[in-house]
Design a protein around this motif. Structure first.
Motif, PDB file in Angstrom:
ATOM      1  N   PRO A 128     114.707  10.468  11.843  1.00  0.00           N
ATOM      2  CA  PRO A 128     115.602   9.888  12.846  1.00  0.00           C
ATOM      3  C   PRO A 128     115.817  10.804  14.057  1.00  0.00           C
ATOM      4  O   PRO A 128     115.857  10.335  15.186  1.00  0.00           O
ATOM      5  N   LEU A 129     115.912  12.126  13.807  1.00  0.00           N
ATOM      6  CA  LEU A 129     116.112  13.044  14.930  1.00  0.00           C
ATOM      7  C   LEU A 129     114.894  13.025  15.844  1.00  0.00           C
ATOM      8  O   LEU A 129     115.012  12.862  17.069  1.00  0.00           O
ATOM      9  N   VAL A 130     113.705  13.184  15.241  1.00  0.00           N
ATOM     10  CA  VAL A 130     112.471  13.169  16.018  1.00  0.00           C
ATOM     11  C   VAL A 130     112.348  11.849  16.774  1.00  0.00           C
ATOM     12  O   VAL A 130     112.063  11.819  17.973  1.00  0.00           O
ATOM     13  N   THR A 131     112.604  10.730  16.068  1.00  0.00           N
ATOM     14  CA  THR A 131     112.481   9.412  16.683  1.00  0.00           C
ATOM     15  C   THR A 131     113.417   9.265  17.877  1.00  0.00           C
ATOM     16  O   THR A 131     113.026   8.759  18.927  1.00  0.00           O
ATOM     17  N   THR A 132     114.664   9.700  17.711  1.00  0.00           N
ATOM     18  CA  THR A 132     115.639   9.553  18.795  1.00  0.00           C
ATOM     19  C   THR A 132     115.244  10.385  20.013  1.00  0.00           C
ATOM     20  O   THR A 132     115.326   9.923  21.158  1.00  0.00           O
ATOM     21  N   LEU A 133     114.798  11.625  19.764  1.00  0.00           N
ATOM     22  CA  LEU A 133     114.364  12.479  20.878  1.00  0.00           C
ATOM     23  C   LEU A 133     113.178  11.841  21.608  1.00  0.00           C
ATOM     24  O   LEU A 133     113.104  11.854  22.835  1.00  0.00           O
ATOM     25  N   ILE A 134     112.251  11.271  20.816  1.00  0.00           N
ATOM     26  CA  ILE A 134     111.073  10.664  21.428  1.00  0.00           C
ATOM     27  C   ILE A 134     111.439   9.378  22.159  1.00  0.00           C
ATOM     28  O   ILE A 134     110.869   9.067  23.208  1.00  0.00           O
ATOM     29  N   ASP A 135     112.402   8.623  21.628  1.00  0.00           N
ATOM     30  CA  ASP A 135     112.874   7.419  22.315  1.00  0.00           C
ATOM     31  C   ASP A 135     113.280   7.757  23.744  1.00  0.00           C
ATOM     32  O   ASP A 135     112.846   7.108  24.708  1.00  0.00           O
ATOM     33  N   ALA A 136     114.130   8.783  23.867  1.00  0.00           N
ATOM     34  CA  ALA A 136     114.636   9.138  25.198  1.00  0.00           C
ATOM     35  C   ALA A 136     113.505   9.588  26.105  1.00  0.00           C
ATOM     36  O   ALA A 136     113.391   9.150  27.264  1.00  0.00           O
ATOM     37  N   SER A 137     112.624  10.452  25.588  1.00  0.00           N
ATOM     38  CA  SER A 137     111.504  10.917  26.411  1.00  0.00           C
ATOM     39  C   SER A 137     110.576   9.752  26.734  1.00  0.00           C
ATOM     40  O   SER A 137     110.033   9.664  27.845  1.00  0.00           O
ATOM     41  N   GLY A 138     110.397   8.848  25.750  1.00  0.00           N
ATOM     42  CA  GLY A 138     109.497   7.717  25.946  1.00  0.00           C
ATOM     43  C   GLY A 138     109.950   6.829  27.086  1.00  0.00           C
ATOM     44  O   GLY A 138     109.139   6.368  27.894  1.00  0.00           O
ATOM     45  N   VAL A 139     111.259   6.592  27.165  1.00  0.00           N
ATOM     46  CA  VAL A 139     111.815   5.780  28.256  1.00  0.00           C
ATOM     47  C   VAL A 139     111.459   6.402  29.604  1.00  0.00           C
ATOM     48  O   VAL A 139     110.979   5.724  30.522  1.00  0.00           O
ATOM     49  N   LEU A 140     111.682   7.712  29.702  1.00  0.00           N
ATOM     50  CA  LEU A 140     111.400   8.403  30.964  1.00  0.00           C
ATOM     51  C   LEU A 140     109.912   8.341  31.302  1.00  0.00           C
ATOM     52  O   LEU A 140     109.524   8.061  32.442  1.00  0.00           O
ATOM     53  N   ALA A 160     120.565   6.251  29.567  1.00  0.00           N
ATOM     54  CA  ALA A 160     120.674   6.870  30.890  1.00  0.00           C
ATOM     55  C   ALA A 160     119.351   6.760  31.642  1.00  0.00           C
ATOM     56  O   ALA A 160     119.320   6.472  32.845  1.00  0.00           O
ATOM     57  N   GLY A 161     118.254   6.986  30.885  1.00  0.00           N
ATOM     58  CA  GLY A 161     116.924   6.857  31.492  1.00  0.00           C
ATOM     59  C   GLY A 161     116.716   5.445  32.025  1.00  0.00           C
ATOM     60  O   GLY A 161     116.220   5.249  33.140  1.00  0.00           O
ATOM     61  N   ILE A 162     117.129   4.478  31.218  1.00  0.00           N
ATOM     62  CA  ILE A 162     116.965   3.086  31.633  1.00  0.00           C
ATOM     63  C   ILE A 162     117.800   2.781  32.863  1.00  0.00           C
ATOM     64  O   ILE A 162     117.338   2.124  33.813  1.00  0.00           O
ATOM     65  N   ALA A 163     119.044   3.272  32.877  1.00  0.00           N
ATOM     66  CA  ALA A 163     119.918   3.044  34.022  1.00  0.00           C
ATOM     67  C   ALA A 163     119.287   3.606  35.287  1.00  0.00           C
ATOM     68  O   ALA A 163     119.332   3.005  36.366  1.00  0.00           O
ATOM     69  N   TYR A 164     118.644   4.780  35.144  1.00  0.00           N
ATOM     70  CA  TYR A 164     118.022   5.437  36.299  1.00  0.00           C
ATOM     71  C   TYR A 164     116.901   4.576  36.886  1.00  0.00           C
ATOM     72  O   TYR A 164     116.707   4.529  38.099  1.00  0.00           O
ATOM     73  N   PHE A 165     116.188   3.877  36.000  1.00  0.00           N
ATOM     74  CA  PHE A 165     115.046   3.081  36.449  1.00  0.00           C
ATOM     75  C   PHE A 165     115.384   1.596  36.590  1.00  0.00           C
ATOM     76  O   PHE A 165     114.500   0.747  36.571  1.00  0.00           O
ATOM     77  N   GLU A 166     116.692   1.268  36.732  1.00  0.00           N
ATOM     78  CA  GLU A 166     117.103  -0.129  36.702  1.00  0.00           C
ATOM     79  C   GLU A 166     116.383  -0.972  37.758  1.00  0.00           C
ATOM     80  O   GLU A 166     116.026  -2.123  37.510  1.00  0.00           O
ATOM     81  N   GLU A 167     116.127  -0.370  38.886  1.00  0.00           N
ATOM     82  CA  GLU A 167     115.460  -1.119  39.971  1.00  0.00           C
ATOM     83  C   GLU A 167     114.049  -1.530  39.582  1.00  0.00           C
ATOM     84  O   GLU A 167     113.629  -2.663  39.783  1.00  0.00           O
ATOM     85  N   THR A 168     113.326  -0.547  39.002  1.00  0.00           N
ATOM     86  CA  THR A 168     111.957  -0.850  38.556  1.00  0.00           C
ATOM     87  C   THR A 168     111.971  -1.991  37.557  1.00  0.00           C
ATOM     88  O   THR A 168     111.141  -2.904  37.600  1.00  0.00           O
TER      89      THR A 168
END
Lengths: 457, 457
Positions: A432-444, A308-316
């Motif tokens: 895996p939980l920590v990694t997944t949460l950080i993945d999403a925040s990292g994208v943003l 979702a984060g990536i979709a939001y920044f698709e233009e960039t």
């Protein structure tokens, strides 16, 4: 010849004698093997060959006492298979020979009807004890303690106590630590056999005993029990009920088993694997699938936030596709640093090294360490940014690296405490939980910084 | 009042008495605390207040025997700080009171000059024993064993042996398991004190003893030692030299410490953290940084392969930016499944449940389980693919998911075996390493499939 070599040789010879149904050779080999080793061979027969009659035949060749000890060394599912193939009478004779804690564990595996049938055939005292031991909740001191301890009535002399030890010796789990109880059965003191042996025979034990006995309540968690045994180097730890009456002891070998299995459980939880009943090479495939799939599918959906984060920044992204080059690197690094921080906290909490009261101090330390880690990694990655897309991209990547590593480490550190506060097991704060949460925040964080810097440039 | 509550209360009272320099109160409180607890308070004084003289003053208030026992409970760095503040004479009296294994450990921490000075002041026999125990390599049976065991010369009667036990009792680490040695000092048999106590006094011990004694060579790895103690529920495990001469025993409490610290080390390695000398709340910040940064920076460079993969497929990505939406999800899922598989293998190998001979069987099992996991996750994610970009994209994502999860799981399973084969510790096949390798392969698999399917469409 090393221990494991001689063990392998014996095992091979035994399997061969079994295949050839060579009874004489079996009877010659079995006394040379230890119960733990025979149990392992029985387990293999049950699981690889799925041949309970053959396992029963082997068990039947052992003297009664060893039959009980071998059965006690088997994992629960193997015990159940054998118990179901045994008649009530034969099972009863084996149960009587087992230690009280192992007897209760096996009893709890049987179905209700069989339990009632067996109970009816037992002497009253035995029945009461079994019912009591079988009733304690799993994972508590009550569930791992044995009732086969040496209790000495307060008021005896050293020589009377010594006599009592000799009488109890054949049945007790350990005779090396004695517990002195008053006329209400309450724990009054303790004495080691070593102290008793060097004391004058006429001396009253009440004058010798240590009154300040380390003990735990019957509902104490087994991890805490094991930790106390390890911390104070105890041979056995007495367990008392709400009225301080002595009800059992946890011996050093059972505490060691708890330490081993708790460590395995924490390691598996750390990778989002549910707890397995048995070793990974023997657990059924279906349960291995089940223990792993739940978290994996949950994490798939959590990962959609990254999408979702990536979709939001698709233009960039469309404007500068080179940004994607650094995406796995940045979110991977944040995830790794966060998983490290979470692992350090979870293990520290499990061994009792870290408590919730240390939280503030640890937060400060983690800020410093994670900040330095982030800066180091930013320096390592910045030159590649320049090579791939110039100084502006390098700036974006370096800034993102510091922010993501810092954020990931703090999240990894806080999550175990947060879960503990909520009454959950901190080990659930798995990598895996920590990694997944950080993945999403990292994208943003990454594309957020990229949008800000690149649109300003 | 629970054990930890009473401990906290005592600790507070002791710290207060220390602050107020209330000697009388200190002398009243100290006997109520156990050595492990006093050691913890000393450690806090040394590390939080960095006040060795104060710690020394507290140590000095204890009777000599307890001073040795408290010192033995301290971690190495704290022992060294105190030892350096003590005069040779005072240190020597404490060393003499310590168990032979702890004495050798502390001795090994001192600098060469001091070791020579101390050795010169010791009696010849003591000196030889200390030099011998201090010479064994760290991490072996020799380094964790004690020389304070009860050895009974072969040929004694039960009552003679009993007399010997009584004489040795004050100095021995355990008197509950006796070792019978021949005139060359070779291990001939073993007997528990319990068996000795119920035997007729005139019986020769050679007729009673168990000749097939479980034992290990002095260079056996400490993990193997601990596993044997746990497997056979031993109180102590005898250690022999190349000529089968008895040289020491490893007691159950030392084996338990090994199990705990090995588990912690494996957990930390599993997250690519170097082994820490001490608990995470106490280890210096610099060493925490160092233990974490090496792997993190290495992984940064490994992650560049993912970036290179992305750069290679830049055209495919630019043509359909929606592909990026699923990137974190796919490589994350592969990494999670792979880390699970690696964790199961590494822990199975550490507990001895899984050996290299099981490899073929486990590979088949993992193929089945990982295939099912991949299919399940593909089904979960396909509908989102349709929503985001139509059926072709859904097909790409589902096919990539199955392939990546299957590949990741197999890689995670094989890596620990491969490392073991190369003579490395399988625990180095940590989650971050597996994840990073799978990230890079995942990028290639995903965009490779995408290029093939989307260009065909």
């Amino acid at each position: 010849m090393s221990l494991s070599e001689s063990l392998n040789m014996h095992r091979l010879a035994l399997c061969q004698a079994l295949d050839e149904e060579d009874g004489e050779r079996l009877d010659a080999l079995l006394p040379e093997l230890r119960s733990a080793d025979i149990a392992e061979i029985l387990e293999a027969i049950l699981e690889e060959q799925a041949d309970p009659p053959r396992a029963l035949a082997l068990l039947g060749r052992l003297p009664l006492e060893r039959r009980a000890s071998v059965l006690g060394h088997l994992p629960g599912d193997a015990q159940l298979v054998l118990a179901e193939a045994l008649s009530d009478e034969r099972l009863l004779t084996i149960l009587e020979e087992m230690g009280s804690d192992e007897r209760a564990d096996l009893f709890n595996l049987l179905d209700e009807g069989r339990r009632q049938r067996l109970l009816r055939r037992m002497a009253r005292r035995e029945r009461e004890e079994l019912k009591r031991l079988a009733s304690y909740e799993e994972g508590t001191a009550g569930a791992i303690m044995t009732a086969d301890y040496v209790a000495i009535p307060s008021g005896m002399t050293v020589s009377q106590a010594m006599m009592r030890v000799r009488q109890t010796a054949p049945d007790a789990e350990t005779v090396y630590q004695l517990y002195i109880v008053d006329d209400q059965g309450r724990l009054a003191g303790t004495l080691s056999l070593r102290q008793l042996m060097v004391a004058p025979p006429g001396e009253p034990i009440d004058a010798l005993m240590i009154r300040d006995v380390i003990h735990v309540p019957v509902d104490e968690a087994q991890e805490a029990v094991a930790r106390i045994v390890a911390r104070y180097d105890l041979l056995a730890l007495p367990v008392v009920d709400a009225d301080r009456r002595l009800v059992g002891i946890v011996t050093h070998d059972d505490a060691m088993d708890v330490v081993e299995s708790e460590a395995t459980e924490d390691i598996h939880k750390g990778m989002s694997i549910g707890s397995l009943e048995d070793g990974v090479s023997r657990v059924p495939l279906w349960s291995l699938y089940r223990k792993r799939v739940i978290w994996l599918v949950l994490l798939v959906f959590a990962n959609l936030f990254s999408g979702a984060g990536i979709a939001y920044f698709e233009e960039t992204i469309a404007a500068q596709v080179a940004l994607v080059f650094f995406l796995p690197l940045l979110i991977g690094s944040g995830g790794n640093a966060g998983a490290q921080a979470a692992t350090l906290m979870v293990r520290g909490m499990a061994t009792g090294d870290v408590g919730i009261k240390d939280w503030g101090k640890l937060l400060g330390r983690e800020l410093l360490v994670a900040g330095s880690l982030g800066l180091t990694m930013a320096l390592a990655v910045a030159p590649i940014g320049i090579m791939r897309g110039g100084e502006a991209l390098a700036l974006v990547v370096a800034m993102s690296m510091v922010t993501i590593v810092l954020f990931g480490s703090l999240l990894g550190m806080c999550l175990p405490f947060l879960l503990d506060r909520l009454g959950w097991d901190p080990a659930t704060a798995s990598a895996p939980l920590v990694t997944t949460l950080i993945d999403a925040s990292g994208v943003l964080i990454y594309f957020g910084i990229a949008t800000a810097v690149l649109s300003a440039a």
